[in-house]
Design an enzyme around this catalytic site. Structure first.
Site, PDB file in Angstrom:
ATOM      1  N   LEU A 197      22.534  21.163  21.138  1.00 33.55           N
ATOM      2  CA  LEU A 197      22.725  20.197  21.845  1.00 33.55           C
ATOM      3  C   LEU A 197      21.305  19.967  22.576  1.00 33.55           C
ATOM      4  O   LEU A 197      21.816  19.547  23.612  1.00 33.55           O
ATOM      5  CB  LEU A 197      23.867  19.797  22.173  1.00 33.55           C
ATOM      6  CG  LEU A 197      25.084  19.373  21.045  1.00 33.55           C
ATOM      7  CD1 LEU A 197      26.350  19.231  21.937  1.00 33.55           C
ATOM      8  CD2 LEU A 197      24.963  18.302  19.751  1.00 33.55           C
ATOM      9  N   LYS A 210       5.940  27.732   9.314  1.00 33.03           N
ATOM     10  CA  LYS A 210       5.048  26.269   8.176  1.00 33.03           C
ATOM     11  C   LYS A 210       5.292  26.598   6.855  1.00 33.03           C
ATOM     12  O   LYS A 210       5.079  25.838   5.829  1.00 33.03           O
ATOM     13  CB  LYS A 210       5.078  25.612   9.061  1.00 33.03           C
ATOM     14  CG  LYS A 210       6.016  25.170  10.293  1.00 33.03           C
ATOM     15  CD  LYS A 210       5.076  24.422  11.449  1.00 33.03           C
ATOM     16  CE  LYS A 210       5.884  24.348  12.335  1.00 33.03           C
ATOM     17  NZ  LYS A 210       5.295  23.419  13.817  1.00 33.03           N
ATOM     18  N   VAL A 231      16.851  17.831  20.388  1.00 31.87           N
ATOM     19  CA  VAL A 231      16.713  17.213  18.820  1.00 31.87           C
ATOM     20  C   VAL A 231      17.985  16.942  18.489  1.00 31.87           C
ATOM     21  O   VAL A 231      18.671  15.799  17.864  1.00 31.87           O
ATOM     22  CB  VAL A 231      16.556  18.736  17.513  1.00 31.87           C
ATOM     23  CG1 VAL A 231      16.425  17.990  15.926  1.00 31.87           C
ATOM     24  CG2 VAL A 231      14.695  18.663  17.922  1.00 31.87           C
ATOM     25  N   ILE A 247       6.927  13.864   9.724  1.00 33.92           N
ATOM     26  CA  ILE A 247       5.875  14.068   8.142  1.00 33.92           C
ATOM     27  C   ILE A 247       7.185  14.433   7.097  1.00 33.92           C
ATOM     28  O   ILE A 247       7.024  15.452   7.034  1.00 33.92           O
ATOM     29  CB  ILE A 247       4.947  14.372   8.464  1.00 33.92           C
ATOM     30  CG1 ILE A 247       4.038  14.429   9.750  1.00 33.92           C
ATOM     31  CG2 ILE A 247       4.104  14.805   6.862  1.00 33.92           C
ATOM     32  CD1 ILE A 247       2.663  14.814   9.765  1.00 33.92           C
ATOM     33  N   GLU A 306       5.718  26.018  25.475  1.00 32.19           N
ATOM     34  CA  GLU A 306       7.041  27.339  26.408  1.00 32.19           C
ATOM     35  C   GLU A 306       6.290  27.784  27.578  1.00 32.19           C
ATOM     36  O   GLU A 306       5.313  28.110  27.431  1.00 32.19           O
ATOM     37  CB  GLU A 306       7.607  27.756  25.077  1.00 32.19           C
ATOM     38  CG  GLU A 306       7.702  26.871  23.485  1.00 32.19           C
ATOM     39  CD  GLU A 306       9.215  27.066  23.859  1.00 32.19           C
ATOM     40  OE1 GLU A 306       9.891  26.935  24.509  1.00 32.19           O
ATOM     41  OE2 GLU A 306       9.271  25.716  23.011  1.00 32.19           O
TER      42      GLU A 306
END
Lengths: 434, 434
Positions: free
Chosen positions: B12, B204, B15, B135, B189
């Site tokens: 939680l 990705k 996102v 996207i 980060e």
């Protein structure tokens, strides 16, 4: 799911022939495990050489008759809002066939009825190829942003217009010369009205807007202005101001309805739309959750359009059957056009005015009377060869601060009434934030 | 299809909370006619204020335990390639639940096994949010170009890197300063390795390449170079040469396998990728039939990523269940890495060389010995304040004509062996035609 998916293709122009080429070149058909076989074809001219092997397909002279054959899918690539395209799609849906079409005019004008027929027969009606060629605009709005509120859909959706505008800018030539060249090169039809006067863009926009805003398709309720009025002077002025002129279809969700418009627009250089040149299309979708998505790619051409047809056929081969508009047609809202009052925004105005004392003051006075503030005023004397006498007219270019379109129209009418305007003023909307 | 779709959300963070907000704000759930209800949630800290109403959801401290609850869909937003994310997704698939995840590391490292589990249990495994945020990159490759051969997939897929490179160019500042600022602003980060060293992009890319080229996911077989080595001098040189430096993930279908690479690349100004700035992502897909599609939009952020999660959930609510990789995993080809020999192309080389007689000649001689032609040679003396003595070194910037990477590496090794190079040469690939 291992049986063959049998398809019948009506219309064997470049898109039809390219579709067959792509299907014959891809043996696994998107990994569906199903063979896709063209069992029937229909076109006007049986003898024309199309560069594809049609020997396995039954020939129909009449696409409506073909719609009753034993294929699973009827692929309509005839084109046109009525006639054989409409009759054959209706016949195919009535006989319980899935339909794949690239026909935006058909969907814009008869979409709701055809969607109703497809839903009634519980067969898919897919049309990715109808909007923006190879760009998956339909899927992105229907599926990729499903369940996510969309605030606007807009874009460059006519390659002919964008080709003409790109060349006018690059070469400093006029619309007529550019159009003639585009026709010679095959980028524009012999009758270019449909493209250059904005109707093709309007059809595509109406389809996209329906899916984006979950309203019924309504291509009628739209202000449409094409690119015939754009002059080299406008393009040069846009460049000076940091913009490019593009023909945009724009659909925006407003408080009291869906605002759909097609018109030339000045878009800021450096933005994705301004940098979309030639026959390329670009679609921008905005929403609070995802800011902006931009999709660009070839908006026309046989293979590009065929790739969208093939993606729909692969969906069917894979057993996926999305609803035509993403959701049941019965759950769509009726289309509501916003109340009059028009667009609010900044405007570019080109005014050919008589070169006489007081003309400029009359112009400024009438703008001020409507509360319109001017961001820029440029006064230009047209370039004349030295051996000619000077002209008795000047061109004034104005850029307004954001104002109501109705106020601008009143001001321009008052200026015209003063008799200082030599020709009708030319107004182009400015999109500050595209 | 009118019963409620019950979902359990693990994780939680921004996102997860944004997903709940989007679900609560959209009453019709993409027109699916189904209510989507969050019946269970799991996170580390039960007391944290998240700005959403969780009163209707059962709380689980352990996501693995939650995976066994009575929800229809398990939404994994924990992150990380192993640990609780892996264990809970495995448990959810084992218990026959559909899984929606935004976890690229998990899919890149364990994708084939998880896809096998999902196919075995005949449940969907959807992950649009794992690649390029809002996207619809996965859908476009999986569905929008299904059945259409793809030749390359490449793009800017890490917002942190693109933010740093954009600021380095805009402000002329160094990598370390930019990174610190990005960390302060929440764009990077505390441990930035995963982003700035290219691993996130690699994950990705491996997922996209698998769908595009119908091969098994293999994130291991990849050359990965991040952006730590980029200096302001490189960015300035790129600008002079008409390029911008972007961290690209590039997957290309070659004759003997899939070439997957992640590295800084000089892309021509004016191209869609070069004009993608800040945290925006852009994905370019090429194929003969459709030339090039470019998709751009926000690649990260709570709401942007949540919008992709919600699109997957809406697919499920609508009863659509695309296969995880578009086609059965059993029909995928094993991943094949091309034979060595490396990339062929033009290269930018920055060489800090000793400022002594013959250094330049030695450099030219060794390049020539490997058959490498130089398109540009720029010799620069670093700027030094006047009160300091001149440096005994210079920077030479070379731009090669297209050459084999292996030849360039041999030439650079020979140049280093001559003892004229003060620091290790810095090489950046040039993409002439993006």
């Amino acid at each position: 799911m291992t049986e063959t998916l049998k398809i019948a293709i009506a219309g064997l122009g470049t898109v039809g022939a390219s579709t067959i080429k792509l299907l014959q070149a891809e043996p696994t058909h998107g990994g569906s495990g199903r063979n896709i076989e063209v069992v029937a074809v229909s076109a006007r001219d049986r003898t024309r050489e199309r560069g594809v092997d049609l020997s396995g397909a039954r020939w129909f002279d009449d696409p409506v008759e073909m719609a009753g054959c034993d294929a699973d899918v009827f692929v309509e690539l005839i084109g046109g809002a009525g006639g054989a395209a409409l009759a054959s799609v209706e016949a195919a849906l009535t006989s319980g066939k899935a339909v794949v079409t690239a026909n935006k005019a058909l969907l814009a004008e008869h979409g709701m009825r055809l969607v109703g027929m497809a839903e009634g027969a519980n067969v898919p009606l897919l049309y990715e190829a109808a909007v923006a060629g190879a760009i998956p605009a339909i899927r992105t709005v229907r599926d990729g942003l499903a369940g996510v509120p969309i605030s606007s859909v807009l874009g460059i959706m006519n390659g002919t217009c964008n080709y003409i505008l790109t060349r006018m800018e690059a070469e400093g030539i006029g619309f007529d010369e550019c159009l003639a060249d585009a026709q010679r090169l095959g980028y524009a039809e012999a009758d270019p009205t449909f493209d250059v006067d904005g109707f093709d863009t309007a059809h595509k926009l109406a389809i996209l807007a329906s899916i984006a805003f979950t309203t019924e398709i309504d291509a009628g309720a739209m202000n449409i202005e094409g690119i015939r009025g754009i002059e080299p002077a406008d393009i040069a002025a846009a460049a000076e101001l940091g913009f490019r002129i593009k023909l945009l279809g724009i659909a925006t969700m407003t408080e009291d309805g869906v605002d759909q418009r097609v018109h030339p627009t000045m878009v800021p250089r450096g933005s994705a739309l301004a940098e979309t040149s030639g026959v390329t299309n670009a679609v921008s979708i905005r929403g609070e959750a995802f800011t902006e998505l931009v999709l660009s790619g070839p908006g026309a051409g046989g293979m590009a359009t065929a790739s969208a047809v093939v993606s729909d056929l692969t969906d069917l081969a894979r057993g996926l059957a999305p609803r035509p508009l993403g959701r049941p047609a019965s759950s769509l809202l009726p289309f509501r056009k916003p109340q009059a009052g028009g667009h609010r925004g900044a405007f570019y105005v080109r005014l050919p005015i008589a070169d006489r004392a007081g003309a400029f003051a009359a112009l400024a006075k009438n703008m001020a009377a409507e509360g319109i503030s001017l961001e820029q005023i440029v006064q230009k004397t047209p370039h004349r060869p030295e051996h000619l006498p000077p002209l008795d007219q000047q061109t004034v270019v104005l850029v307004t601060y954001p104002t109501d379109e109705s106020a601008l129209n009143r001001a321009l009418a008052a200026i015209e009434a003063e008799g200082i305007v030599v020709r009708k003023p030319h107004v182009i909307r400015i999109a500050q934030t595209l």
